[in-house]
Scaffold this motif. Structure first.
Motif, PDB file in Angstrom:
ATOM      1  N   LYS A 245      29.031  35.313  35.986  1.00 43.18           N
ATOM      2  CA  LYS A 245      28.950  36.557  36.728  1.00 43.18           C
ATOM      3  C   LYS A 245      30.180  36.652  37.611  1.00 43.18           C
ATOM      4  CE  LYS A 245      25.772  39.312  39.546  1.00 43.18           C
ATOM      5  NZ  LYS A 245      24.475  39.324  40.286  1.00 43.18           N
ATOM      6  N   LEU A 246      30.906  37.751  37.511  1.00 44.93           N
ATOM      7  CA  LEU A 246      32.178  37.839  38.215  1.00 44.93           C
ATOM      8  C   LEU A 246      32.499  39.283  38.570  1.00 44.93           C
ATOM      9  CD1 LEU A 246      34.124  38.947  35.721  1.00 44.93           C
ATOM     10  CD2 LEU A 246      34.107  36.553  35.081  1.00 44.93           C
ATOM     11  N   HIS A 247      33.524  39.464  39.375  1.00 44.30           N
ATOM     12  CA  HIS A 247      34.033  40.791  39.719  1.00 44.30           C
ATOM     13  C   HIS A 247      35.544  40.700  39.889  1.00 44.30           C
ATOM     14  CE1 HIS A 247      33.641  38.870  43.681  1.00 44.30           C
ATOM     15  NE2 HIS A 247      34.585  39.708  44.092  1.00 44.30           N
ATOM     16  N   LEU A 248      36.192  41.826  40.079  1.00 40.95           N
ATOM     17  CA  LEU A 248      37.648  41.903  40.234  1.00 40.95           C
ATOM     18  C   LEU A 248      38.007  42.314  41.653  1.00 40.95           C
ATOM     19  CD1 LEU A 248      38.660  43.806  36.965  1.00 40.95           C
ATOM     20  CD2 LEU A 248      38.612  41.335  37.342  1.00 40.95           C
ATOM     21  N   GLU A 249      39.094  41.752  42.144  1.00 42.84           N
ATOM     22  CA  GLU A 249      39.697  42.171  43.404  1.00 42.84           C
ATOM     23  C   GLU A 249      41.164  42.489  43.136  1.00 42.84           C
ATOM     24  OE1 GLU A 249      39.085  38.999  46.145  1.00 42.84           O
ATOM     25  OE2 GLU A 249      36.910  39.331  46.290  1.00 42.84           O
ATOM     26  N   ALA A 250      41.602  43.654  43.568  1.00 41.31           N
ATOM     27  CA  ALA A 250      42.977  44.087  43.325  1.00 41.31           C
ATOM     28  C   ALA A 250      43.657  44.378  44.653  1.00 41.31           C
ATOM     29  CB  ALA A 250      43.007  45.334  42.439  1.00 41.31           C
ATOM     30  N   SER A 251      44.918  43.986  44.756  1.00 40.32           N
ATOM     31  CA  SER A 251      45.725  44.301  45.936  1.00 40.32           C
ATOM     32  C   SER A 251      47.082  44.801  45.478  1.00 40.32           C
ATOM     33  CB  SER A 251      45.893  43.076  46.838  1.00 40.32           C
ATOM     34  OG  SER A 251      46.517  42.011  46.145  1.00 40.32           O
ATOM     35  N   VAL A 252      47.645  45.745  46.233  1.00 42.05           N
ATOM     36  CA  VAL A 252      48.928  46.365  45.898  1.00 42.05           C
ATOM     37  C   VAL A 252      49.935  46.017  46.983  1.00 42.05           C
ATOM     38  CG1 VAL A 252      50.126  48.527  45.441  1.00 42.05           C
ATOM     39  CG2 VAL A 252      47.742  48.244  44.720  1.00 42.05           C
ATOM     40  N   ARG A 253      51.118  45.571  46.555  1.00 39.39           N
ATOM     41  CA  ARG A 253      52.198  45.237  47.473  1.00 39.39           C
ATOM     42  C   ARG A 253      53.435  46.041  47.130  1.00 39.39           C
ATOM     43  NH1 ARG A 253      49.190  40.649  46.883  1.00 39.39           N
ATOM     44  NH2 ARG A 253      48.833  39.385  48.764  1.00 39.39           N
ATOM     45  N   GLU A 254      54.285  46.241  48.123  1.00 38.34           N
ATOM     46  CA  GLU A 254      55.560  46.913  47.900  1.00 38.34           C
ATOM     47  C   GLU A 254      56.550  45.920  47.313  1.00 38.34           C
ATOM     48  OE1 GLU A 254      57.084  48.723  51.380  1.00 38.34           O
ATOM     49  OE2 GLU A 254      55.351  50.025  51.707  1.00 38.34           O
ATOM     50  N   GLY A 255      57.022  46.197  46.097  1.00 38.17           N
ATOM     51  CA  GLY A 255      58.032  45.369  45.469  1.00 38.17           C
ATOM     52  C   GLY A 255      57.661  43.909  45.450  1.00 38.17           C
ATOM     53  N   ASP A 256      58.614  43.055  45.896  1.00 44.64           N
ATOM     54  CA  ASP A 256      58.374  41.619  45.951  1.00 44.64           C
ATOM     55  C   ASP A 256      57.903  41.160  47.326  1.00 44.64           C
ATOM     56  OD1 ASP A 256      59.222  41.327  43.310  1.00 44.64           O
ATOM     57  OD2 ASP A 256      61.332  41.189  43.919  1.00 44.64           O
ATOM     58  N   SER A 257      57.592  42.091  48.202  1.00 41.08           N
ATOM     59  CA  SER A 257      57.215  41.731  49.568  1.00 41.08           C
ATOM     60  C   SER A 257      55.769  41.252  49.629  1.00 41.08           C
ATOM     61  CB  SER A 257      57.397  42.924  50.502  1.00 41.08           C
ATOM     62  OG  SER A 257      56.365  43.880  50.292  1.00 41.08           O
ATOM     63  N   THR A 258      55.375  40.776  50.804  1.00 44.04           N
ATOM     64  CA  THR A 258      53.987  40.355  51.031  1.00 44.04           C
ATOM     65  C   THR A 258      53.165  41.442  51.707  1.00 44.04           C
ATOM     66  OG1 THR A 258      54.618  39.365  53.155  1.00 44.04           O
ATOM     67  CG2 THR A 258      54.681  37.935  51.202  1.00 44.04           C
ATOM     68  N   HIS A 259      53.772  42.591  51.934  1.00 44.31           N
ATOM     69  CA  HIS A 259      53.100  43.682  52.643  1.00 44.31           C
ATOM     70  C   HIS A 259      52.105  44.371  51.708  1.00 44.31           C
ATOM     71  CE1 HIS A 259      52.231  46.979  55.240  1.00 44.31           C
ATOM     72  NE2 HIS A 259      52.874  47.872  54.500  1.00 44.31           N
ATOM     73  N   VAL A 260      50.798  44.223  52.023  1.00 44.68           N
ATOM     74  CA  VAL A 260      49.734  44.809  51.209  1.00 44.68           C
ATOM     75  C   VAL A 260      49.489  46.241  51.679  1.00 44.68           C
ATOM     76  CG1 VAL A 260      47.317  44.649  50.533  1.00 44.68           C
ATOM     77  CG2 VAL A 260      48.675  42.565  50.807  1.00 44.68           C
ATOM     78  N   VAL A 261      49.532  47.184  50.733  1.00 42.37           N
ATOM     79  CA  VAL A 261      49.338  48.590  51.079  1.00 42.37           C
ATOM     80  C   VAL A 261      47.992  49.118  50.623  1.00 42.37           C
ATOM     81  CG1 VAL A 261      51.811  49.054  51.070  1.00 42.37           C
ATOM     82  CG2 VAL A 261      50.497  49.358  48.965  1.00 42.37           C
ATOM     83  N   SER A 262      47.276  48.350  49.784  1.00 42.90           N
ATOM     84  CA  SER A 262      45.969  48.818  49.333  1.00 42.90           C
ATOM     85  C   SER A 262      45.200  47.647  48.731  1.00 42.90           C
ATOM     86  CB  SER A 262      46.107  49.925  48.294  1.00 42.90           C
ATOM     87  OG  SER A 262      44.846  50.416  47.885  1.00 42.90           O
ATOM     88  N   THR A 263      43.877  47.624  48.957  1.00 38.97           N
ATOM     89  CA  THR A 263      43.006  46.636  48.327  1.00 38.97           C
ATOM     90  C   THR A 263      41.754  47.341  47.824  1.00 38.97           C
ATOM     91  OG1 THR A 263      41.909  46.100  50.415  1.00 38.97           O
ATOM     92  CG2 THR A 263      43.808  44.742  49.785  1.00 38.97           C
ATOM     93  N   VAL A 264      41.162  46.802  46.750  1.00 37.51           N
ATOM     94  CA  VAL A 264      39.972  47.407  46.167  1.00 37.51           C
ATOM     95  C   VAL A 264      39.241  46.347  45.356  1.00 37.51           C
ATOM     96  CG1 VAL A 264      41.160  48.199  44.078  1.00 37.51           C
ATOM     97  CG2 VAL A 264      39.112  49.406  44.870  1.00 37.51           C
ATOM     98  N   SER A 265      37.919  46.476  45.237  1.00 39.24           N
ATOM     99  CA  SER A 265      37.105  45.545  44.460  1.00 39.24           C
ATOM    100  C   SER A 265      36.234  46.311  43.477  1.00 39.24           C
ATOM    101  CB  SER A 265      36.211  44.697  45.372  1.00 39.24           C
ATOM    102  OG  SER A 265      36.978  43.899  46.247  1.00 39.24           O
ATOM    103  N   SER A 266      35.846  45.609  42.401  1.00 34.98           N
ATOM    104  CA  SER A 266      34.931  46.202  41.422  1.00 34.98           C
ATOM    105  C   SER A 266      33.521  45.682  41.667  1.00 34.98           C
ATOM    106  CB  SER A 266      35.372  45.833  40.008  1.00 34.98           C
ATOM    107  OG  SER A 266      35.059  44.462  39.749  1.00 34.98           O
TER     108      SER A 266
END
Length: 868
Positions: A245-266
């Motif tokens: 049993k599992l789910h997905l977690e997604a995060s979006v970063r600008e380019g190669d930086s560590t700055h996260v601009v969005s996160t979302v889960s399924s």
């Protein structure tokens, strides 16, 4: 569990020829009749392994393992990527199939090569999988691992991935052996295709529960400067024994930086053993940085596969960009901004390297195109290497990847699906090209059915992009109506553009091949003996000058009229109000498909730049069309004609100005209006040594100049690197132009002297080439003869920082040297470093804007105009 992806390019051996014990694919039992696909007798003994089957049971056993001695064959060490064919000598008598024109592969021999590598690798811990991926193997290939035949590929241009997990040999039992057979005897295209393992190889690991290869699909469903909405689909596979049993977690970063601009889960789901499943997510990005032409702003999407207990079972990162493209009649809208498609076709080979290009050389080719003004590349005629797509994304260049063949066979469909899945997230991808000039079947019911199948496959995998085909529209069928964009080849060239636009008036039109103009740098009239096309010759002069003209005139049915003025043709093509864009054939020269198709020509001469990236006169026509806001004038030929004083010299100019004025030693000798980007002085100009200036006018205002000077005696060598700062990582490369000049730095336009090269420090000389399209030497590493004044030299870094000193010497001339610095900064080359040809005085001095105003000011007349 963290994924790993390790380069597997180093430490290979090669044997060229089909004269060794051929490893059998299948013989009675698995892992039998191994030939070179497993350890040799000596390697087995050195590893201290168990006795062989023969030693245990004798040769009467039902299947005999063949283990050759290492003395049975000659192997030499190589690193990948590697093209063994470029090291062979072109010749007019190489054996080729009788139905295949010998010239198509540039008169290079074909053949078979084996690549072999041994390596230690402990089997992975439980729950881990190990695979190997070959990004590209030339020809028909077979792959063996530890005596097992494990895979094959039937095309040069698609990768092949093989799961090795169960085949791995424990360290105590000795090294693993991988053997690759690359058979290029049956050509796939009509150009030089190289030989061997010519793209990268990767060793990869992941968990049993993982995202499948290219299983992430990222779509931008809405984008503006305030907000972007992104749809994500993730295909997962459970290769373990138990359901999870599992789910997905997604995060979006600008380019190669560590700055996260969005996160979302399924939400959660249950993934059964040996089953695949696709989950969907939606993410919003506020104030997104839109991907634009010339400004490739990228994002990175990280997908984690997470069990309910919080354990991360897999993690993948995918680059993507946010942009919107809309086709309109006269161009495209990129994020609401209009532009024409200033496109160009390119092949994948290059001087010195053949088809086995380092990443930096792939990047440099794109940058050379961008410097002309190209904003879109068509990958002729096959899927591109991933590194080309990576750099196009970064620099803001559009791409048209091309499916290799019009076929609905299972392996052809798999290749098409693979191309779309690999690159569908990439903002650089503009269109999917589904075939090129498949005219034998395009008018038939079968051809229409196959194309409809390909379109259906693409739409299912990527519903957001248009499809196109390259070829000749036939009024008698509706084949060209099936794709969403109408592609046409050489409609202007044949003088039939408008009637074809009316044939399918309700769809966008793109001239995906146009121009077809051959010329050789520094050559002006057609030279039949050396097979040189010239800046004053016509395509009819050279294309039809062959024993079998139909072999290179497939698009020339007798009812067509050929219009020979390439400047007028391309001006119409790139400015037509009912054409979204045009792709010139070609931006750069390439090996094979030579022009003319006769010995000793080995290189195509259709490019605006030669095979070292050095501009021809034709380059300036393309630049004047692709950069319309920049006033440009270029006059040719050069202005060094000893012994012709007082004679009239044929003279032409390419320009995007309204008229051109010609000045010799301060006196205006001619003035003429431009017609279709070209000015032709029918009576020529009387040659007088000194300064020759072409001055371009828009209205009554002089807005551009091209200044040339008469060269004196050869005196010195000059060296111009495209980049002086290199990276210790990524096997960086610098390209150096070496020119023969007089004492004032003016190019000797017919110089043909031998130049020697030496390198010291933390680099090495990969090779030198002079871009002569009728040469049989592509891999010289110590010296090269200048061709019309130039030689190109490629310098590669070693694995440490420091300095590289490159020197050039020639008898009777002052030597030249240049210093390159190698730093530890990664990817220092991701900034564009293409030379601006207008600023290099070896080509004369091209001036416009502030540079022109400054040079024409009486205050600066004393400037050293001859300095490079």
């Amino acid at each position: 569990m963290a994924r790993t992806r390790t380069s597997f390019d180093d430490g290979w051996s090669i044997h060229v020829g089909n004269d060794i014990a051929h490893s059998r694919r299948i013989l009675a039992k698995a892992a039998t009749a191994n030939g070179w696909s497993d350890l040799t007798t000596e390697e087995h003994a050195e590893a201290g392994g168990e006795k062989t089957i023969v030693e245990k049971f004798g040769e009467t056993f039902q299947v005999v393992k063949l283990r050759p001695s290492s003395s049975d064959s000659q192997w030499r060490a190589v690193d990948l990527p590697h093209d063994w064919r470029l090291g062979q000598k072109p010749a007019r008598d190489h054996s080729l199939p009788p139905d295949y024109p010998r010239s198509w592969q540039g008169f290079f021999p074909v053949g078979v090569a084996y690549y072999r590598k041994t390596f230690q690798y402990d089997p992975p811990p439980a729950g881990r999988r190990v695979s190997i991926t070959f990004d590209g193997i030339a020809g028909f290939s077979d792959i063996w691992f530890n005596g097992f035949w494990v895979g094959q590929q039937c095309t040069h241009y698609s990768p092949v991935s093989i799961d090795l997990t169960e085949f791995l040999r424990p360290r105590l039992e000795g090294p693993n052996v991988i053997l690759v057979r690359s058979d290029s005897r049956e050509a796939e295209g009509w150009w030089y295709e190289g030989g061997g393992i010519y793209r990268h190889v990767w060793l990869e690991t992941h968990g049993e529960v993982h995202v499948v290869r290219d299983g992430v699909h990222i779509r931008t469903t809405m984008a503006n400067e305030e907000k972007a909405s992104v749809s994500i689909q993730v295909e997962m596979l459970n290769e373990g024994s138990n359901s999870l049993k599992l789910h997905l977690e997604a995060s979006v970063r600008e380019g190669d930086s560590t700055h996260v601009v969005s996160t979302v889960s399924s939400g959660s789901t249950v993934l059964a053993s040996c089953q695949a499943q696709t989950l969907s997510l939606e993410a919003d990005i506020n104030n997104p940085k839109l991907w634009e032409l010339g400004n490739g702003r990228m994002y990175s999407m990280t997908i984690n596969v997470v069990c309910d207990d919080g354990t991360v079972r897999d993690s993948v990162s995918c680059p993507f960009g946010i942009r919107d493209v809309e086709f309109v009649d006269d161009g495209i809208m990129v994020n609401g901004k209009w532009t024409k498609i200033y496109g160009a076709n390119i092949h994948q080979d290059w001087a010195v390297y053949g088809v086995a290009l380092p990443d930096r050389v792939i990047e440099a080719k794109l940058e050379l195109c961008a410097e002309i003004g190209v904003n879109a590349i068509r990958c002729a005629h096959h899927p591109p290497t991933p590194e080309l797509v990576d750099h196009a994304d970064r620099m803001g260049m559009l791409l048209v990847p091309e499916n290799r063949l019009l076929s609905a066979s299972s392996f052809s469909i798999d290749q098409l699906r693979g191309m779309v899945r690999r690159f569908r997230n990439r903002p650089s991808v503009l269109l999917w090209s589904l075939e090129n000039e498949e005219m034998d079947v395009q008018g038939s019911p079968m051809g229409r059915a196959i194309l409809a199948r390909l379109i259906k496959e693409v739409n299912a995998l990527d519903p957001d992009r248009h499809t196109i085909i390259g070829g000749v529209v036939n009024f008698d069928d509706d084949y060209h109506r099936l794709p969403t964009v109408v592609g046409m080849h050489y409609r202007v060239f044949f003088g039939v553009l408008d009637e074809y636009l009316l044939h399918i008036p309700d769809k966008p039109h793109v001239l995906d091949e146009e121009g077809l103009y051959a010329s050789t740098r520094g050559v002006y009239d057609y030279n039949k003996e050396r097979a040189y096309a010239g800046s004053f010759s016509t395509l009819r002069d050279v294309m039809m000058d062959t024993e079998k003209p139909a072999a290179n005139a497939a698009l020339m049915p007798p009812n067509f009229k050929i219009t020979g003025n390439v400047a007028a043709n391309l001006t119409l093509a790139y400015n037509h109000p009912k054409v979204s864009g045009t792709f010139v054939w070609t931006a750069l020269d390439y090996i094979g498909e030579p022009t003319p198709q006769r010995w000793p020509a080995t290189t195509s001469s259709y490019g605006g730049r030669d095979l070292c990236g050095i501009p021809k006169d034709y380059y300036w026509l393309l630049r004047s069309l692709f950069r319309p806001a920049e006033p440009i004038v270029h006059v040719f030929p050069h202005w060094t004609w000893p012994g012709k004083e007082g004679e009239r010299i044929q003279c032409r100019a390419y320009t995007n100005c309204n008229s051109v004025e010609f000045v010799v030693n301060g006196t205006v000798v001619a003035s003429q209006e431009s017609s279709g980007s070209l000015v032709v002085l029918k009576d020529g100009i009387e040659y007088q040594p000194g300064e020759f200036v072409a001055r371009g006018y828009r209205g009554s205002e002089p807005v551009a100049e091209h200044r040339q000077w008469t060269a004196q005696q050869p005196s010195q060598l000059k060296m111009i690197p495209d980049r002086s700062l290199l990276s210790v990582k990524d096997r960086d490369v610098s390209f150096i132009r070496v020119a023969v000049t007089d004492n004032n730095g003016i190019l000797i336009p017919d110089a043909a002297i031998q130049i020697q090269f030496s390198v010291s420090g933390v680099g090495r000389l990969v090779g030198a080439h002079n871009a002569d399209p009728s040469t049989d030497s592509y891999t010289s590493t110590t010296s090269a003869r200048a061709f019309n004044g130039f030689v190109g030299v490629y310098i590669a870094t070693e694995n440490k920082p420091g300095e590289i000193r490159v020197s050039a010497t020639a008898d009777g001339l002052h030597a030249a040297s240049v210093k390159l610095t190698v730093s530890e900064n990664e990817n220092s080359h991701r900034v564009h470093h293409a030379l601006d040809e207008a600023k290099i005085k070896l080509f004369g001095l091209h001036l416009s804007g502030e540079d022109l105003r400054r040079m024409r000011s009486p205050m600066v007349e004393c400037i050293d105009r001859h300095e490079i």
